[in-house]
Design a protein around this motif. Structure first.
Motif, PDB file in Angstrom:
ATOM      1  N   GLU A 149     -16.553  -2.966  43.766  1.00 48.26           N
ATOM      2  CA  GLU A 149     -17.439  -2.075  44.367  1.00 48.26           C
ATOM      3  C   GLU A 149     -19.264  -2.392  43.392  1.00 48.26           C
ATOM      4  O   GLU A 149     -19.908  -2.354  43.519  1.00 48.26           O
ATOM      5  N   LEU A 150     -18.253  -2.534  41.801  1.00 54.50           N
ATOM      6  CA  LEU A 150     -19.705  -2.723  40.630  1.00 54.50           C
ATOM      7  C   LEU A 150     -20.152  -4.161  40.568  1.00 54.50           C
ATOM      8  O   LEU A 150     -21.092  -3.766  40.679  1.00 54.50           O
ATOM      9  N   ARG A 151     -18.890  -4.777  40.977  1.00 54.00           N
ATOM     10  CA  ARG A 151     -19.471  -5.908  41.287  1.00 54.00           C
ATOM     11  C   ARG A 151     -20.713  -6.082  42.164  1.00 54.00           C
ATOM     12  O   ARG A 151     -21.585  -7.153  41.906  1.00 54.00           O
ATOM     13  N   ARG A 152     -20.396  -6.066  43.853  1.00 52.86           N
ATOM     14  CA  ARG A 152     -21.208  -5.425  44.592  1.00 52.86           C
ATOM     15  C   ARG A 152     -22.479  -5.669  43.583  1.00 52.86           C
ATOM     16  O   ARG A 152     -23.746  -6.066  44.864  1.00 52.86           O
ATOM     17  N   ALA A 153     -22.381  -4.139  43.237  1.00 54.04           N
ATOM     18  CA  ALA A 153     -24.088  -3.440  42.631  1.00 54.04           C
ATOM     19  C   ALA A 153     -24.933  -4.227  42.077  1.00 54.04           C
ATOM     20  O   ALA A 153     -26.006  -4.633  42.027  1.00 54.04           O
ATOM     21  N   LEU A 154     -24.036  -5.110  41.526  1.00 54.65           N
ATOM     22  CA  LEU A 154     -24.249  -6.102  39.555  1.00 54.65           C
ATOM     23  C   LEU A 154     -25.323  -7.202  40.116  1.00 54.65           C
ATOM     24  O   LEU A 154     -26.068  -7.298  40.489  1.00 54.65           O
ATOM     25  N   HIS A 155     -24.563  -8.184  41.093  1.00 49.19           N
ATOM     26  CA  HIS A 155     -24.695  -9.045  42.322  1.00 49.19           C
ATOM     27  C   HIS A 155     -26.492  -8.474  43.231  1.00 49.19           C
ATOM     28  O   HIS A 155     -27.016  -9.686  43.195  1.00 49.19           O
ATOM     29  N   ASP A 156     -25.863  -7.101  43.718  1.00 47.24           N
ATOM     30  CA  ASP A 156     -27.495  -6.935  44.238  1.00 47.24           C
ATOM     31  C   ASP A 156     -28.241  -6.706  43.083  1.00 47.24           C
ATOM     32  O   ASP A 156     -29.906  -6.815  43.514  1.00 47.24           O
ATOM     33  N   THR A 157     -28.468  -6.333  42.052  1.00 46.80           N
ATOM     34  CA  THR A 157     -29.324  -6.166  40.744  1.00 46.80           C
ATOM     35  C   THR A 157     -29.660  -7.553  40.117  1.00 46.80           C
ATOM     36  O   THR A 157     -31.081  -7.407  40.367  1.00 46.80           O
ATOM     37  N   LEU A 158     -28.530  -8.557  40.105  1.00 45.75           N
ATOM     38  CA  LEU A 158     -28.981  -9.794  40.067  1.00 45.75           C
ATOM     39  C   LEU A 158     -30.451 -10.395  40.990  1.00 45.75           C
ATOM     40  O   LEU A 158     -31.802 -10.981  40.318  1.00 45.75           O
ATOM     41  N   ASP A 159     -29.603  -9.735  42.023  1.00 44.64           N
ATOM     42  CA  ASP A 159     -30.673 -10.424  43.023  1.00 44.64           C
ATOM     43  C   ASP A 159     -32.298  -9.972  43.232  1.00 44.64           C
ATOM     44  O   ASP A 159     -33.453 -10.780  43.018  1.00 44.64           O
ATOM     45  N   GLU A 160     -32.103  -8.999  42.929  1.00 47.31           N
ATOM     46  CA  GLU A 160     -33.570  -7.919  42.832  1.00 47.31           C
ATOM     47  C   GLU A 160     -34.290  -8.577  41.699  1.00 47.31           C
ATOM     48  O   GLU A 160     -35.549  -9.255  42.037  1.00 47.31           O
ATOM     49  N   HIS A 161     -34.160  -8.908  40.594  1.00 51.46           N
ATOM     50  CA  HIS A 161     -34.417  -9.324  39.423  1.00 51.46           C
ATOM     51  C   HIS A 161     -34.476 -11.085  39.454  1.00 51.46           C
ATOM     52  O   HIS A 161     -35.903 -11.287  39.156  1.00 51.46           O
ATOM     53  N   LEU A 162     -34.129 -11.868  40.020  1.00 51.55           N
ATOM     54  CA  LEU A 162     -33.705 -13.119  40.740  1.00 51.55           C
ATOM     55  C   LEU A 162     -35.557 -12.983  41.583  1.00 51.55           C
ATOM     56  O   LEU A 162     -35.792 -13.858  41.587  1.00 51.55           O
ATOM     57  N   PHE A 163     -35.419 -12.351  42.800  1.00 55.96           N
ATOM     58  CA  PHE A 163     -36.905 -12.384  43.294  1.00 55.96           C
ATOM     59  C   PHE A 163     -37.845 -11.797  42.469  1.00 55.96           C
ATOM     60  O   PHE A 163     -38.576 -12.207  42.486  1.00 55.96           O
ATOM     61  N   GLU A 164     -37.564 -11.222  41.279  1.00 53.72           N
ATOM     62  CA  GLU A 164     -39.338 -10.872  40.589  1.00 53.72           C
ATOM     63  C   GLU A 164     -39.042 -12.039  39.716  1.00 53.72           C
ATOM     64  O   GLU A 164     -40.722 -11.628  39.674  1.00 53.72           O
ATOM     65  N   ALA A 165     -38.705 -12.046  39.230  1.00 52.01           N
ATOM     66  CA  ALA A 165     -38.488 -13.248  38.367  1.00 52.01           C
ATOM     67  C   ALA A 165     -39.341 -14.444  39.061  1.00 52.01           C
ATOM     68  O   ALA A 165     -40.328 -15.023  38.591  1.00 52.01           O
ATOM     69  N   LYS A 166     -38.697 -14.860  40.231  1.00 53.55           N
ATOM     70  CA  LYS A 166     -39.463 -15.622  40.604  1.00 53.55           C
ATOM     71  C   LYS A 166     -40.779 -15.407  41.545  1.00 53.55           C
ATOM     72  O   LYS A 166     -42.140 -16.372  40.789  1.00 53.55           O
ATOM     73  N   ARG A 167     -41.245 -14.388  41.545  1.00 53.30           N
ATOM     74  CA  ARG A 167     -42.493 -14.576  42.020  1.00 53.30           C
ATOM     75  C   ARG A 167     -43.121 -13.835  40.845  1.00 53.30           C
ATOM     76  O   ARG A 167     -44.519 -14.831  40.826  1.00 53.30           O
ATOM     77  N   ARG A 168     -42.743 -13.796  39.543  1.00 52.62           N
ATOM     78  CA  ARG A 168     -43.601 -13.600  38.298  1.00 52.62           C
ATOM     79  C   ARG A 168     -44.336 -14.945  38.096  1.00 52.62           C
ATOM     80  O   ARG A 168     -45.114 -15.518  37.712  1.00 52.62           O
ATOM     81  N   VAL A 169     -42.970 -16.005  38.219  1.00 54.49           N
ATOM     82  CA  VAL A 169     -43.689 -17.781  37.926  1.00 54.49           C
ATOM     83  C   VAL A 169     -45.003 -17.525  39.137  1.00 54.49           C
ATOM     84  O   VAL A 169     -45.407 -18.671  38.502  1.00 54.49           O
ATOM     85  N   LEU A 170     -44.320 -17.714  39.878  1.00 54.58           N
ATOM     86  CA  LEU A 170     -44.953 -17.965  40.989  1.00 54.58           C
ATOM     87  C   LEU A 170     -46.319 -17.538  40.739  1.00 54.58           C
ATOM     88  O   LEU A 170     -48.315 -18.050  40.563  1.00 54.58           O
ATOM     89  N   LEU A 171     -46.960 -15.872  40.696  1.00 51.55           N
ATOM     90  CA  LEU A 171     -48.048 -16.013  40.951  1.00 51.55           C
ATOM     91  C   LEU A 171     -49.478 -16.175  39.099  1.00 51.55           C
ATOM     92  O   LEU A 171     -49.858 -15.970  39.235  1.00 51.55           O
ATOM     93  N   ARG A 172     -47.270 -16.302  38.657  1.00 46.46           N
ATOM     94  CA  ARG A 172     -48.776 -17.035  37.041  1.00 46.46           C
ATOM     95  C   ARG A 172     -49.319 -18.158  37.319  1.00 46.46           C
ATOM     96  O   ARG A 172     -50.692 -18.666  36.252  1.00 46.46           O
TER      97      ARG A 172
END
Length: 61
Positions: free
Chosen positions: A36-59
Motif C-alpha cells: 500500500e505504501l509502494r502504491r502511494a509512492l508511485h502515485d507521488t512520483l507520477d504527480e512529480h513527473l507530471f509537474e516537472a514536465k509541465r515546468r520544463v514545457l512552460l519554461r
C-alpha cells in the motif's frame, strides 16, 4: 520552438523520466516497503513527473 530548444527540452524530459524510473526501481525492489505504501509512492512520483514536465514545457514557451 527552435530545433535546438526542442532537443534541449526533450533531453531534459528524458533525464527527468530516467530519474523517476530509477526511484521506481528502488521502490519496487525494496522488500521492506509494504504494497500500500509502494502504491502511494508511485502515485507521488507520477504527480512529480507530471509537474516537472509541465515546468520544463512552460519554461520554453
Amino acid at each position: 520552438m527552435m530545433p535546438w530548444q526542442r532537443m534541449e527540452t526533450l533531453g531534459t524530459i528524458a533525464t527527468i523520466e530516467h530519474i523517476i524510473r530509477k526511484f521506481r526501481e528502488l521502490i519496487d525492489t525494496d522488500s521492506s516497503i509494504p504494497p500500500e505504501l509502494r502504491r502511494a509512492l508511485h502515485d507521488t512520483l507520477d504527480e512529480h513527473l507530471f509537474e516537472a514536465k509541465r515546468r520544463v514545457l512552460l519554461r520554453v514557451h
